[in-house]
Scaffold this motif. Structure first.
Motif, PDB file in Angstrom:
ATOM      1  N   ALA A  24      44.537  65.431  38.268  1.00 39.18           N
ATOM      2  CA  ALA A  24      44.495  65.175  39.715  1.00 39.18           C
ATOM      3  C   ALA A  24      43.714  63.896  39.987  1.00 39.18           C
ATOM      4  O   ALA A  24      42.915  63.456  39.166  1.00 39.18           O
ATOM      5  CB  ALA A  24      43.848  66.340  40.456  1.00 39.18           C
ATOM      6  N   GLU A  25      43.980  63.318  41.146  1.00 38.95           N
ATOM      7  CA  GLU A  25      43.182  62.228  41.683  1.00 38.95           C
ATOM      8  C   GLU A  25      42.772  62.631  43.081  1.00 38.95           C
ATOM      9  O   GLU A  25      43.571  63.184  43.827  1.00 38.95           O
ATOM     10  CB  GLU A  25      43.981  60.931  41.759  1.00 38.95           C
ATOM     11  N   GLU A  26      41.514  62.413  43.407  1.00 38.94           N
ATOM     12  CA  GLU A  26      41.031  62.679  44.756  1.00 38.94           C
ATOM     13  C   GLU A  26      40.466  61.366  45.251  1.00 38.94           C
ATOM     14  O   GLU A  26      39.409  60.940  44.820  1.00 38.94           O
ATOM     15  CB  GLU A  26      39.962  63.780  44.736  1.00 38.94           C
ATOM     16  N   GLU A  27      41.181  60.705  46.122  1.00 35.77           N
ATOM     17  CA  GLU A  27      40.832  59.362  46.565  1.00 35.77           C
ATOM     18  C   GLU A  27      40.018  59.330  47.844  1.00 35.77           C
ATOM     19  O   GLU A  27      39.082  58.565  47.958  1.00 35.77           O
ATOM     20  CB  GLU A  27      42.117  58.554  46.811  1.00 35.77           C
ATOM     21  N   GLN A  28      40.378  60.119  48.805  1.00 31.28           N
ATOM     22  CA  GLN A  28      39.899  59.927  50.154  1.00 31.28           C
ATOM     23  C   GLN A  28      38.406  60.186  50.324  1.00 31.28           C
ATOM     24  O   GLN A  28      37.703  59.378  50.903  1.00 31.28           O
ATOM     25  CB  GLN A  28      40.703  60.781  51.123  1.00 31.28           C
ATOM     26  N   ARG A  29      37.908  61.307  49.836  1.00 32.24           N
ATOM     27  CA  ARG A  29      36.513  61.656  50.090  1.00 32.24           C
ATOM     28  C   ARG A  29      35.572  61.257  48.970  1.00 32.24           C
ATOM     29  O   ARG A  29      34.474  60.781  49.204  1.00 32.24           O
ATOM     30  CB  ARG A  29      36.395  63.159  50.330  1.00 32.24           C
ATOM     31  N   LEU A  30      35.987  61.467  47.738  1.00 33.16           N
ATOM     32  CA  LEU A  30      35.061  61.301  46.618  1.00 33.16           C
ATOM     33  C   LEU A  30      35.437  60.207  45.629  1.00 33.16           C
ATOM     34  O   LEU A  30      34.603  59.786  44.837  1.00 33.16           O
ATOM     35  CB  LEU A  30      34.939  62.634  45.864  1.00 33.16           C
ATOM     36  N   GLY A  31      36.663  59.759  45.612  1.00 30.39           N
ATOM     37  CA  GLY A  31      37.089  58.741  44.652  1.00 30.39           C
ATOM     38  C   GLY A  31      36.981  59.231  43.222  1.00 30.39           C
ATOM     39  O   GLY A  31      36.216  58.695  42.427  1.00 30.39           O
ATOM     40  N   LEU A  32      37.771  60.252  42.877  1.00 29.40           N
ATOM     41  CA  LEU A  32      37.663  60.910  41.577  1.00 29.40           C
ATOM     42  C   LEU A  32      38.929  60.802  40.743  1.00 29.40           C
ATOM     43  O   LEU A  32      40.031  60.749  41.272  1.00 29.40           O
ATOM     44  CB  LEU A  32      37.414  62.417  41.766  1.00 29.40           C
ATOM     45  N   LEU A  33      38.735  60.819  39.437  1.00 29.37           N
ATOM     46  CA  LEU A  33      39.788  61.136  38.478  1.00 29.37           C
ATOM     47  C   LEU A  33      39.403  62.486  37.903  1.00 29.37           C
ATOM     48  O   LEU A  33      38.260  62.682  37.482  1.00 29.37           O
ATOM     49  CB  LEU A  33      39.864  60.098  37.365  1.00 29.37           C
ATOM     50  N   VAL A  34      40.327  63.427  37.884  1.00 29.43           N
ATOM     51  CA  VAL A  34      40.039  64.797  37.483  1.00 29.43           C
ATOM     52  C   VAL A  34      40.790  65.120  36.199  1.00 29.43           C
ATOM     53  O   VAL A  34      42.011  64.962  36.131  1.00 29.43           O
ATOM     54  CB  VAL A  34      40.439  65.790  38.601  1.00 29.43           C
ATOM     55  N   CYS A  35      40.054  65.581  35.196  1.00 30.17           N
ATOM     56  CA  CYS A  35      40.635  65.890  33.889  1.00 30.17           C
ATOM     57  C   CYS A  35      40.350  67.337  33.505  1.00 30.17           C
ATOM     58  O   CYS A  35      39.339  67.901  33.895  1.00 30.17           O
ATOM     59  CB  CYS A  35      40.041  64.983  32.815  1.00 30.17           C
ATOM     60  N   PHE A  36      41.254  67.910  32.706  1.00 32.44           N
ATOM     61  CA  PHE A  36      41.001  69.261  32.215  1.00 32.44           C
ATOM     62  C   PHE A  36      40.375  69.259  30.827  1.00 32.44           C
ATOM     63  O   PHE A  36      39.957  70.304  30.330  1.00 32.44           O
ATOM     64  CB  PHE A  36      42.256  70.142  32.266  1.00 32.44           C
ATOM     65  N   LYS A  37      40.235  68.070  30.212  1.00 38.37           N
ATOM     66  CA  LYS A  37      39.613  67.963  28.898  1.00 38.37           C
ATOM     67  C   LYS A  37      38.930  66.608  28.791  1.00 38.37           C
ATOM     68  O   LYS A  37      39.431  65.612  29.314  1.00 38.37           O
ATOM     69  CB  LYS A  37      40.682  68.114  27.811  1.00 38.37           C
ATOM     70  N   VAL A  38      37.763  66.576  28.119  1.00 38.65           N
ATOM     71  CA  VAL A  38      37.017  65.335  27.914  1.00 38.65           C
ATOM     72  C   VAL A  38      36.562  65.248  26.459  1.00 38.65           C
ATOM     73  O   VAL A  38      36.720  66.197  25.693  1.00 38.65           O
ATOM     74  CB  VAL A  38      35.788  65.252  28.863  1.00 38.65           C
ATOM     75  N   THR A  39      35.967  64.118  26.077  1.00 45.15           N
ATOM     76  CA  THR A  39      35.497  63.940  24.707  1.00 45.15           C
ATOM     77  C   THR A  39      34.086  64.516  24.541  1.00 45.15           C
ATOM     78  O   THR A  39      33.434  64.901  25.519  1.00 45.15           O
ATOM     79  CB  THR A  39      35.460  62.449  24.315  1.00 45.15           C
ATOM     80  N   ASN A  40      33.610  64.520  23.317  1.00 45.54           N
ATOM     81  CA  ASN A  40      32.256  64.995  23.025  1.00 45.54           C
ATOM     82  C   ASN A  40      31.178  64.053  23.537  1.00 45.54           C
ATOM     83  O   ASN A  40      29.993  64.394  23.486  1.00 45.54           O
ATOM     84  CB  ASN A  40      32.085  65.201  21.510  1.00 45.54           C
ATOM     85  N   ASP A  41      31.562  62.876  24.018  1.00 42.83           N
ATOM     86  CA  ASP A  41      30.586  61.943  24.580  1.00 42.83           C
ATOM     87  C   ASP A  41      30.237  62.261  26.028  1.00 42.83           C
ATOM     88  O   ASP A  41      29.442  61.561  26.653  1.00 42.83           O
ATOM     89  CB  ASP A  41      31.095  60.499  24.472  1.00 42.83           C
ATOM     90  N   VAL A  42      30.808  63.327  26.577  1.00 43.49           N
ATOM     91  CA  VAL A  42      30.479  63.789  27.923  1.00 43.49           C
ATOM     92  C   VAL A  42      29.553  65.003  27.787  1.00 43.49           C
ATOM     93  O   VAL A  42      29.866  65.959  27.088  1.00 43.49           O
ATOM     94  CB  VAL A  42      31.740  64.184  28.722  1.00 43.49           C
ATOM     95  N   ALA A  43      28.409  64.921  28.451  1.00 38.29           N
ATOM     96  CA  ALA A  43      27.446  66.032  28.456  1.00 38.29           C
ATOM     97  C   ALA A  43      27.329  66.563  29.881  1.00 38.29           C
ATOM     98  O   ALA A  43      27.549  65.830  30.849  1.00 38.29           O
ATOM     99  CB  ALA A  43      26.090  65.541  27.972  1.00 38.29           C
ATOM    100  N   TRP A  44      27.001  67.836  30.028  1.00 35.75           N
ATOM    101  CA  TRP A  44      26.764  68.381  31.362  1.00 35.75           C
ATOM    102  C   TRP A  44      25.490  69.182  31.363  1.00 35.75           C
ATOM    103  O   TRP A  44      25.105  69.802  30.379  1.00 35.75           O
ATOM    104  CB  TRP A  44      27.930  69.199  31.909  1.00 35.75           C
ATOM    105  N   GLU A  45      24.811  69.121  32.500  1.00 34.34           N
ATOM    106  CA  GLU A  45      23.553  69.825  32.694  1.00 34.34           C
ATOM    107  C   GLU A  45      23.802  71.323  32.755  1.00 34.34           C
ATOM    108  O   GLU A  45      24.789  71.764  33.332  1.00 34.34           O
ATOM    109  CB  GLU A  45      22.892  69.376  34.003  1.00 34.34           C
ATOM    110  N   ASP A  46      22.901  72.088  32.161  1.00 30.95           N
ATOM    111  CA  ASP A  46      23.012  73.544  32.231  1.00 30.95           C
ATOM    112  C   ASP A  46      22.680  74.069  33.625  1.00 30.95           C
ATOM    113  O   ASP A  46      23.261  75.033  34.086  1.00 30.95           O
ATOM    114  CB  ASP A  46      22.078  74.206  31.210  1.00 30.95           C
ATOM    115  N   SER A  47      21.725  73.423  34.289  1.00 27.39           N
ATOM    116  CA  SER A  47      21.307  73.896  35.606  1.00 27.39           C
ATOM    117  C   SER A  47      22.269  73.398  36.684  1.00 27.39           C
ATOM    118  O   SER A  47      22.803  72.290  36.604  1.00 27.39           O
ATOM    119  CB  SER A  47      19.888  73.427  35.916  1.00 27.39           C
ATOM    120  N   LEU A  48      22.473  74.251  37.676  1.00 28.19           N
ATOM    121  CA  LEU A  48      23.342  73.897  38.799  1.00 28.19           C
ATOM    122  C   LEU A  48      22.586  73.060  39.810  1.00 28.19           C
ATOM    123  O   LEU A  48      21.399  73.276  40.054  1.00 28.19           O
ATOM    124  CB  LEU A  48      23.861  75.158  39.497  1.00 28.19           C
ATOM    125  N   MET A  49      23.298  72.121  40.396  1.00 35.27           N
ATOM    126  CA  MET A  49      22.756  71.321  41.491  1.00 35.27           C
ATOM    127  C   MET A  49      23.493  71.727  42.758  1.00 35.27           C
ATOM    128  O   MET A  49      24.634  72.192  42.692  1.00 35.27           O
ATOM    129  CB  MET A  49      22.938  69.841  41.194  1.00 35.27           C
TER     130      MET A  49
END
Length: 123
Positions: A24-49
């Motif tokens: 998906a692409e979300e252009e209007q509000r956030l300007g995003l590219l949306v993927c269902f899979k990424v590489t191991n070079d992407v990390a995510w925080e355990d805690s929610l913001m």
């Protein structure tokens, strides 16, 4: 495929994902590219913001960052308003934080200037 691209971190050019996993692409509000899979070079925080302002107001999410340089490159929505619910659980990259390497042309271009074939999860 002729329209393939690799998504790279703007900070260090690490490979974060590719257009084969673009859902998906979300252009209007956030300007995003949306993927269902990424590489191991992407990390995510355990805690929610929790979003306190803007388009993510009231949304709970995990921040995504580049494992190599630490640049925040996007988020994974955990809970969201009705209009963003279709993005829950997916890898959302901010277009202004990534670059695209276009395989056919062998060039690097700003993600915000790339037009991918229309894909959407809303339907």
């Amino acid at each position: 495929p002729k329209d393939c691209a690799v998504f790279q971190c703007r900070g260090c050019w690490a490979v974060l994902g590719d257009s084969l996993h673009l859902c998906a692409e979300e252009e209007q509000r956030l300007g995003l590219l949306v993927c269902f899979k990424v590489t191991n070079d992407v990390a995510w925080e355990d805690s929610l913001m929790i979003g306190l302002e803007g388009a993510l107001l009231g949304c709970a999410y995990n921040a995504l960052s580049c494992r190599l340089c630490g640049l925040t490159v996007g988020f994974i929505l955990y809970s969201a308003s009705k209009d963003l619910a279709y993005l829950r659980g997916l890898f959302c990259f901010f277009k202004d934080r990534i670059l695209c390497y276009l395989l056919k042309n062998q060039m690097i271009i700003e993600a915000s200037k790339v037009n991918f074939p229309t894909v959407t999860l809303k339907k």
